[in-house]
Design a protein around this motif. Structure first.
Motif, short mmCIF file in Angstrom:
data_model
loop_
_atom_site.label_atom_id
_atom_site.label_comp_id
_atom_site.label_asym_id
_atom_site.label_seq_id
_atom_site.Cartn_x
_atom_site.Cartn_y
_atom_site.Cartn_z
N GLU A 1 -10.84 -7.41 3.78
CA GLU A 1 -10.29 -7.04 2.47
C GLU A 1 -9.79 -5.61 2.59
OE1 GLU A 1 -12.75 -7.71 -1.00
OE2 GLU A 1 -13.94 -9.14 0.15
N GLU A 2 -8.57 -5.36 2.14
CA GLU A 2 -8.02 -4.02 2.18
C GLU A 2 -7.48 -3.67 0.80
OE1 GLU A 2 -6.54 -3.06 6.54
OE2 GLU A 2 -5.34 -4.63 5.62
N VAL B 1 -6.16 6.26 -2.16
CA VAL B 1 -7.43 5.57 -1.97
C VAL B 1 -7.20 4.43 -0.98
CG1 VAL B 1 -9.25 4.22 -3.08
CG2 VAL B 1 -8.18 6.12 -4.31
N THR B 2 -8.01 4.39 0.04
CA THR B 2 -7.95 3.31 1.02
C THR B 2 -9.36 2.78 1.21
OG1 THR B 2 -6.15 4.43 2.17
CG2 THR B 2 -7.27 2.68 3.35
N LYS B 3 -9.51 1.49 1.14
CA LYS B 3 -10.82 0.89 1.35
C LYS B 3 -10.63 -0.38 2.17
CE LYS B 3 -14.82 -0.80 -1.20
NZ LYS B 3 -15.38 -1.04 -2.53
N ARG B 4 -11.38 -0.46 3.26
CA ARG B 4 -11.33 -1.66 4.09
C ARG B 4 -12.75 -2.21 4.21
NH1 ARG B 4 -7.93 -0.35 9.43
NH2 ARG B 4 -9.79 0.85 9.87
N ILE B 5 -12.86 -3.51 4.03
CA ILE B 5 -14.15 -4.19 4.16
C ILE B 5 -13.98 -5.29 5.21
CG2 ILE B 5 -15.90 -5.58 3.01
CD1 ILE B 5 -14.95 -4.31 0.38
N TYR C 1 -5.40 -0.55 -1.19
CA TYR C 1 -4.63 0.69 -1.06
C TYR C 1 -4.14 1.09 -2.44
CZ TYR C 1 -4.51 -0.47 3.88
OH TYR C 1 -4.86 -0.79 5.16
#
Length: 144
Positions: A82-83, A115-119, A85
């Motif tokens: 999951e990304e 904001v960047t979030k990678r799961i 941005y």
């Protein structure tokens, strides 16, 4: 072997990013300490050099992290990524004029946010990776 040395050894295999940064910080502290004994100008030069080296180490750590993720993706039976941005920004421009005083002002303002979030979720090992893993375990238990 000291606790710090053991911690660094563990970090090398479990978290390459932290390992590289720990090495860089340790070397930087030694170099800055040495340069500070020589005077202000050598200290400034050493700090500038250390900043460049730290930036390079951070880039290397990011590459090592991405390679570790790629290896895990390659060996996983199932991968879920999951990304998120979000890059946003806003700005203002203002102008005011006072005719009586014959003065004026101009104002500029801006604001940005990224904001960047990678799961990553990894499940299991695919058959070939599991076979290799089991062979490695067997060879460690019964060395030739």
């Amino acid at each position: 072997m000291s606790a710090w040395e053991i911690t660094k050894k563990v970090l090398k295999y479990t978290n390459p990013t932290a390992s590289l940064l720990a090495d860089a910080v340790e070397l930087a502290a030694k170099a800055v300490s040495s340069a500070s004994e020589k005077g202000v100008e050598p200290l400034r030069e050493e700090i500038a050099k250390q900043n460049l080296q730290l930036q390079f180490a951070q880039l290397q750590a990011r590459v090592a992290q991405e390679l570790a993720i790629a290896r895990r993706i390659d060996s996983a039976e199932e991968v879920e990524i999951e990304e998120f941005y979000d890059a946003s920004g806003k700005g203002q421009v203002g102008l005011s004029v006072d005719a009586e005083a014959a003065t004026g002002t101009l104002g500029l303002g801006g604001e940005g946010r990224k904001v960047t979030k990678r799961i990553y979720r990894f499940k299991g090992l695919h058959a070939e990776a599991e076979k290799i893993y089991n062979q490695m375990l067997a060879s460690e238990e019964h060395p030739v």
